[in-house]
Design an enzyme around this catalytic site. Structure first.
Site, PDB file in Angstrom:
ATOM      1  N   ALA A   1     115.993  58.787 175.621  1.00 63.65           N
ATOM      2  CA  ALA A   1     115.096  57.399 175.347  1.00 63.65           C
ATOM      3  C   ALA A   1     113.738  57.638 175.728  1.00 63.65           C
ATOM      4  CB  ALA A   1     115.523  56.314 176.329  1.00 63.65           C
TER       5      ALA A   1
ATOM      6  N   GLY B   1     111.355  56.809 173.534  1.00 67.33           N
ATOM      7  CA  GLY B   1     110.720  55.737 173.165  1.00 67.33           C
ATOM      8  C   GLY B   1     109.662  55.957 172.496  1.00 67.33           C
TER       9      GLY B   1
ATOM     10  N   CYS C   1     115.026  54.940 164.929  1.00 68.00           N
ATOM     11  CA  CYS C   1     115.181  55.336 166.501  1.00 68.00           C
ATOM     12  C   CYS C   1     116.023  54.250 167.113  1.00 68.00           C
ATOM     13  CB  CYS C   1     113.832  55.458 166.895  1.00 68.00           C
ATOM     14  SG  CYS C   1     113.990  55.641 168.717  1.00 68.00           S
TER      15      CYS C   1
ATOM     16  N   ASN D   1     119.796  60.349 162.508  1.00 66.46           N
ATOM     17  CA  ASN D   1     118.972  60.180 163.799  1.00 66.46           C
ATOM     18  C   ASN D   1     120.300  60.031 164.931  1.00 66.46           C
ATOM     19  OD1 ASN D   1     117.306  59.540 165.809  1.00 66.46           O
ATOM     20  ND2 ASN D   1     115.800  58.754 164.457  1.00 66.46           N
ATOM     21  N   THR D   2     119.872  59.749 166.155  1.00 66.40           N
ATOM     22  CA  THR D   2     120.817  59.814 167.111  1.00 66.40           C
ATOM     23  C   THR D   2     121.876  58.690 167.383  1.00 66.40           C
ATOM     24  OG1 THR D   2     119.064  58.934 168.650  1.00 66.40           O
ATOM     25  CG2 THR D   2     118.992  61.172 168.757  1.00 66.40           C
TER      26      THR D   2
ATOM     27  N   SER E   1     118.412  69.639 168.797  1.00 60.20           N
ATOM     28  CA  SER E   1     118.714  69.790 170.200  1.00 60.20           C
ATOM     29  C   SER E   1     119.251  71.385 170.297  1.00 60.20           C
ATOM     30  CB  SER E   1     120.131  68.969 170.359  1.00 60.20           C
ATOM     31  OG  SER E   1     119.800  67.507 170.232  1.00 60.20           O
TER      32      SER E   1
HETATM   33  C1  FMN Z   1     114.044  64.419 172.825  1.00 55.62           C
HETATM   34  C2  FMN Z   1     114.480  63.775 171.540  1.00 55.62           C
HETATM   35  C3  FMN Z   1     113.233  63.394 170.835  1.00 55.62           C
HETATM   36  C4  FMN Z   1     113.533  62.908 169.536  1.00 55.62           C
HETATM   37  N1  FMN Z   1     112.573  62.382 168.996  1.00 55.62           N
HETATM   38  C5  FMN Z   1     112.341  61.817 167.689  1.00 55.62           C
HETATM   39  C6  FMN Z   1     111.499  61.283 167.067  1.00 55.62           C
HETATM   40  O1  FMN Z   1     110.281  61.317 167.372  1.00 55.62           O
HETATM   41  N2  FMN Z   1     111.486  60.826 165.668  1.00 55.62           N
HETATM   42  C7  FMN Z   1     112.882  61.097 164.892  1.00 55.62           C
HETATM   43  O2  FMN Z   1     113.009  60.421 163.862  1.00 55.62           O
HETATM   44  N3  FMN Z   1     113.829  61.541 165.679  1.00 55.62           N
HETATM   45  C8  FMN Z   1     113.881  61.933 167.008  1.00 55.62           C
HETATM   46  N4  FMN Z   1     114.897  62.363 167.396  1.00 55.62           N
HETATM   47  C9  FMN Z   1     116.034  62.789 166.746  1.00 55.62           C
HETATM   48  C10 FMN Z   1     116.266  63.995 166.292  1.00 55.62           C
HETATM   49  O3  FMN Z   1     115.237  64.210 165.207  1.00 55.62           O
HETATM   50  C11 FMN Z   1     117.727  64.327 165.325  1.00 55.62           C
HETATM   51  O4  FMN Z   1     117.685  63.322 164.429  1.00 55.62           O
HETATM   52  C12 FMN Z   1     118.698  64.196 166.457  1.00 55.62           C
HETATM   53  O5  FMN Z   1     118.445  64.728 167.574  1.00 55.62           O
HETATM   54  C13 FMN Z   1     120.032  64.623 165.713  1.00 55.62           C
HETATM   55  O6  FMN Z   1     119.756  66.009 165.602  1.00 55.62           O
HETATM   56  P1  FMN Z   1     120.311  67.310 166.541  1.00 55.62           P
HETATM   57  O7  FMN Z   1     121.583  67.060 167.080  1.00 55.62           O
HETATM   58  O8  FMN Z   1     120.285  68.464 165.655  1.00 55.62           O
HETATM   59  O9  FMN Z   1     119.409  67.142 167.660  1.00 55.62           O
HETATM   60  C14 FMN Z   1     114.499  62.940 168.913  1.00 55.62           C
HETATM   61  C15 FMN Z   1     115.807  63.714 169.625  1.00 55.62           C
HETATM   62  C16 FMN Z   1     115.678  64.078 170.999  1.00 55.62           C
HETATM   63  C17 FMN Z   1     116.796  64.549 171.542  1.00 55.62           C
END
Ligand code: FMN
Length: 310
Positions: free
Chosen positions: A72, A74, A133, A195-196, A271
């Site tokens: 988070a 943010g 987000c 996204n997450t 990640s």
């Molecule tokens: C610490 C962290 C920060 C993130 N910041 C952003 C962000 O600023 N903008 C965004 O679109 N997604 C953000 N994400 C989401 C990632 O870009 C991605 O959509 C998500 O982690 C799923 O992919 P993964 O499983 O390969 O990490 C963030 C994820 C993490 C873990």
């Protein structure tokens, strides 16, 4: 590795692997390094109009038992003025995608204008609109779950920008295809999913939520099936007419192949980088595995796209 060349709409990149927003890409030197270590393109963390501090700690927690992360953060970022100026420092050969967030169509336009005003040098591959987000109030998901708002944002942004517009979607919705369709009808050049996934943790000793913001977003291997299903659904509804970029839980080359079979033409990776002492180890494993698979199967990436639907 000519075989890995990928086209996303009118944009060509040397391979389909892209750094996801928010992870490792918080400084220009790390973005540059990741590109030079072999990624097809790199995405910045999400940038807004004003600087933003983000949420209190703890804001990032590692869940090793499920090879995942809950965060988070943010949308902490330096704001578009500082970012736009610093963007000029990046080498012009780096294929860069700038991720943006805002709370309204007008604010998205202002962020783009601001970056354009301060960055006269770097040619961008795309703007990625973060409409997803899961934990920023009145931003991200709050604007990304209403098809009408999404349509309006994309329409306004397309009118001001000649740079391709990619729209990043949230999985935290009953039917992701409705948002995808809205973005495409307004002229989006590609969809990025996912996204997450909304999530939280509770400490059984203090009996309280662990994240400073209470709620956060889950990423990493645990969400791969969720991301894969999102791409499968989008491809089923929209077909090959819009480029799809898959992400969520990719940690090995087989995951990349699964996303392409589901309908993606490229993928983003986030990640998984946190499990390696150096990103180039993961990048070269993914590139080598993917290349060997394509040679062995005697197919191109284009031919492989969406085959799981046949
Ligand atoms: C610490 C962290 C920060 C993130 N910041 C952003 C962000 O600023 N903008 C965004 O679109 N997604 C953000 N994400 C989401 C990632 O870009 C991605 O959509 C998500 O982690 C799923 O992919 P993964 O499983 O390969 O990490 C963030 C994820 C993490 C873990």
């Amino acid at each position: 590795m000519k075989i890995l060349k990928t086209t996303i709409g009118n944009v060509e990149i040397r391979n389909p692997l892209i750094l996801a927003s928010g992870i490792l890409g918080s400084t220009y030197s790390s973005l540059k390094r990741l590109f030079h270590e072999g990624l097809g393109a790199v995405t910045t963390k999400s940038i807004g109009f004003k600087p933003r501090k983000g949420y209190p700690n703890p804001s990032v927690l590692y869940l090793p038992e499920i090879h995942s992360i809950i965060n988070a953060v943010g949308l902490a970022n330096p704001g578009c003025v500082k970012f736009g100026k610093e963007l000029q420092k990046i080498d012009s050969d780096v294929k860069l995608i700038v991720s943006l967030y805002a709370s309204s169509p007008e604010e998205f336009v202002s962020v783009i204008d601001c970056i354009r005003r301060y960055n006269k040098k770097t040619e961008l591959l795309a703007f990625e609109l973060n409409l997803s987000c899961p934990h920023a109030k009145r931003l991200g998901i709050a604007v990304g779950t209403d098809p009408e708002i999404v349509r309006e944002i994309v329409k306004k942004v397309k009118r001001t920008s000649r740079i391709p517009i990619w729209v990043k979607l949230t999985p935290n919705i009953t039917d992701i295809t409705k948002i995808g369709e809205a973005a495409v009808s307004a002229g989006a050049n590609a969809l990025v999913a996912i996204n997450t996934v909304k999530a939280m943790l509770i400490d059984i000793r203090t009996k309280k939520p662990i994240l400073g913001n209470i709620r956060g977003g889950l990423s990493g291997q645990a969400i791969k099936p969720v991301g894969l299903r999102a791409i499968y659904d989008l491809y089923e509804t929209l077909g090959s007419k819009i480029p799809l970029i898959g992400l969520g839980g990719i940690s090995k080359w087989e995951d990349v192949v699964e996303y392409i079979l589901a309908g993606a033409c490229a993928v983003e990776i986030g990640s998984a980088f946190t499990n390696y002492s150096s990103p180039n180890i993961l990048i070269s494993k993914l590139l080598k595995g993917l290349e060997s698979y394509l040679i062995h199967e005697e197919v191109s990436l284009e031919e492989l796209r969406g085959v799981a639907h046949e």
